[in-house]
Design an enzyme around this catalytic site. Structure first.
Site, mmCIF file in Angstrom:
data_model
loop_
_atom_site.group_PDB
_atom_site.id
_atom_site.type_symbol
_atom_site.label_atom_id
_atom_site.label_comp_id
_atom_site.label_asym_id
_atom_site.label_seq_id
_atom_site.Cartn_x
_atom_site.Cartn_y
_atom_site.Cartn_z
ATOM 1 N N ARG A 54 -26.405 6.581 -40.737
ATOM 2 C CA ARG A 54 -26.657 6.224 -39.334
ATOM 3 C C ARG A 54 -26.574 4.718 -39.116
ATOM 4 O O ARG A 54 -26.180 4.255 -38.042
ATOM 5 C CB ARG A 54 -28.042 6.756 -38.931
ATOM 6 N N TYR A 106 -15.582 4.803 -13.026
ATOM 7 C CA TYR A 106 -15.402 6.140 -13.581
ATOM 8 C C TYR A 106 -16.555 7.052 -13.178
ATOM 9 O O TYR A 106 -17.725 6.662 -13.223
ATOM 10 C CB TYR A 106 -15.285 6.045 -15.101
ATOM 11 N N ASP A 178 -14.362 -2.629 -18.881
ATOM 12 C CA ASP A 178 -13.803 -1.427 -19.490
ATOM 13 C C ASP A 178 -12.292 -1.625 -19.581
ATOM 14 O O ASP A 178 -11.602 -1.698 -18.573
ATOM 15 C CB ASP A 178 -14.142 -0.202 -18.639
ATOM 16 N N LYS A 203 -8.962 7.631 -25.995
ATOM 17 C CA LYS A 203 -7.722 7.552 -25.233
ATOM 18 C C LYS A 203 -6.622 6.866 -26.053
ATOM 19 O O LYS A 203 -6.188 7.394 -27.050
ATOM 20 C CB LYS A 203 -7.986 6.828 -23.908
#
Length: 379
Positions: A54, A106, A178, A203
Site C-alpha cells: 500500500r 467532467y 486535468d 485514457k
C-alpha cells in the site's frame, strides 16, 4: 545520461523513463512485483526501500517516475482511477477551503463536489474558466485550489493555463489542470505555471482500453502534495502492480498514438464541419473554435477527442450513433478503437446539448472512419 533527463525527446522518455534492466535476470522488460510485503533486516530496517504494497511497490515507482518525467514535474502519486486521483486531491484540502472549478467540468467531478465534498464542508464555485474575469471574481480569501480541465470533456473548451495560474497564485491558491485529453505529448501545464497535473491514465497514457488508473503530478514539493501522498498511502487508493505494469507498457507508444489520433481527429473535424447534417463541431483545431488561438499558444496538436452536434434533437443524435458499424458505441476515450457516445443520456442534469455526440478517434484509417460516419449520418 539518464533517460529521465530533459534533453531527451518525449519519444525516448516514453520508452526509457522509469525502466531499468532487471539486475537479477537481465530482462529488458521489468517483472511484475505482486508481493504485498517486503523483508526487513535484522536491525528492523528496510534496505530495499519497500515496506508494504500500500505504501510502495517497484512497478508503481517506475510508473510514477515515468509520468514525472513526461509531465516535467518533480513527483507523482498514482491512484486506482482518474476519479480517485481528483477525489484524493480534493480530500487533501480542508473542509473550510474553497475550490473553483469549470462549469463544464467532467460530470463525475461535479458529482464529487455536490454530493460528497459539499456536505463535508468544502466550498466550491463553478465558473466559465475560459473567462478570466469570471475566475478573478470567483476568488475568495479561502480559495485554496483552482481546478481546470483543458480541453474539457465533452465541450472541448480551452482554458488559458498560464493566465489562470497567474490569477490563482496572486490569490495564494494552487492551480490543478486535468491534462487527460491533451496528454503530455500535446501539452505540459506544469511548464505554463500549473502546480498540479491530473490524469485519468485509463485514457491515452495506458492507451489500450484494458486498465483503469489515475495520477497527480506536482511541479514542486508543497504542503498540499504532501497531504495528497498521505491520503494515497493511508487510504490505500493505489493501483495494483499489474495495472502499473500495463500503464507503463502503454506509455512506450504514447507519442506515436497521440499524434496519429490527433492528426486523424483534425481531418474528421474538418470533414464534419462541412457536412450538411452537422450543426456544429467542437474541436480546438478548427479556426472557428473560440479557444483556437489559446490552444495554438499552449498545445502542440489538438488531440484525438471531438464532439459534434447533429441537426435535430436527441432522437436524431441517438439514431446516428446507432447506425455506426466500425465506430463502437461506448464510453471512455483514448483507446486504439474509435468510440462514439451520446453524452446527455449519461450526464443527467448537465448543460450538455441533447444533440451532442462525442467521438474518440482511434487508430483505424481515417478514410474508413469518415465512411462509417457518412453512412451513419445519411437518412
Amino acid at each position: 545520461m539518464s533517460p529521465d533527463a530533459t534533453p531527451f525527446s518525449s519519444e525516448t522518455q516514453a520508452i526509457h523513463s522509469g525502466r531499468n534492466i532487471d539486475p537479477a535476470t537481465g530482462a529488458l522488460t521489468a517483472p511484475i512485483h505482486l508481493s504485498t510485503t517486503f523483508e526487513r533486516d535484522g536491525d528492523g530496517s528496510y534496505p530495499k526501500g519497500y515496506v508494504y504494497g500500500r505504501s510502495g511497490n517497484p512497478n508503481r515507482d517506475a510508473l510514477e517516475t515515468a509520468l514525472t518525467t513526461l509531465e516535467k514535474g518533480s513527483e507523482t502519486a498514482t491512484f486506482a482511477s482518474g476519479s480517485t486521483a481528483t477525489f484524493s486531491l480534493l480530500q487533501a484540502l480542508g473542509p473550510a477551503d474553497h475550490v473553483i472549478a469549470p462549469q463544464s467540468v467532467y460530470f463525475g467531478v461535479q458529482q464529487m463536489l455536490s454530493h460528497i465534498f459539499a456536505p463535508w464542508g468544502l466550498r466550491y464555485t463553478l465558473v466559465d474558466t475560459t473567462d478570466l474575469a469570471a475566475v478573478a471574481e470567483a476568488l475568495r480569501p479561502n480559495t485554496r485550489l483552482v481546478l481546470i480541465e483543458t480541453p474539457s470533456n465533452p465541450q472541448l473548451a480551452v482554458t488559458d493555463i498560464q493566465a489562470i495560474a497567474d490569477l490563482a497564485h496572486q490569490a495564494d491558491a494552487y492551480l490543478a489542470c486535468d491534462n487527460t485529453i491533451a496528454s503530455p505529448v500535446l501539452q505540459t501545464p506544469l511548464t505554463l505555471g500549473a502546480d498540479f497535473v491530473i490524469h485519468a491514465t485509463t485514457k491515452y497514457l495506458a492507451g489500450h482500453g484494458d486498465v483503469i488508473g489515475g495520477a497527480v503530478v506536482t511541479r514542486e514539493s508543497n504542503p498540499l502534495f504532501a497531504q495528497l501522498r498521505l491520503v494515497q498511502t493511508i487510504g490505500g487508493v493505489v493501483p495494483s502492480p499489474f495495472d502499473c505494469w500495463l500503464t507503463l507498457r502503454g506509455l512506450q507508444t504514447l507519442p506515436l498514438r497521440v499524434r496519429a489520433q490527433s492528426q486523424a481527429a483534425q481531418s474528421m473535424a474538418t470533414w464534419l464541419s462541412q457536412h450538411p447534417a452537422i450543426e456544429q463541431v467542437l474541436y480546438p483545431g478548427l479556426p472557428e473554435h473560440p479557444g483556437h488561438e489559446v490552444a495554438q499558444k499552449q498545445m502542440q496538436g489538438y488531440g484525438g477527442l471531438l464532439s459534434f452536434l447533429v441537426k435535430g434533437d436527441q432522437d436524431r443524435a441517438m439514431e446516428v450513433a446507432a447506425k455506426t458499424n466500425l465506430i463502437a458505441r461506448a464510453t471512455s476515450f483514448g483507446s486504439p478503437h474509435s468510440a462514439i457516445e451520446h453524452r446527455a443520456s449519461i450526464e443527467q442534469g448537465t448543460q450538455t446539448a441533447p444533440n451532442l455526440l462525442r467521438l474518440s478517434v482511434g487508430l483505424e484509417h481515417v478514410d474508413d472512419l469518415i465512411a462509417d460516419l457518412e453512412q451513419a449520418l445519411s437518412r
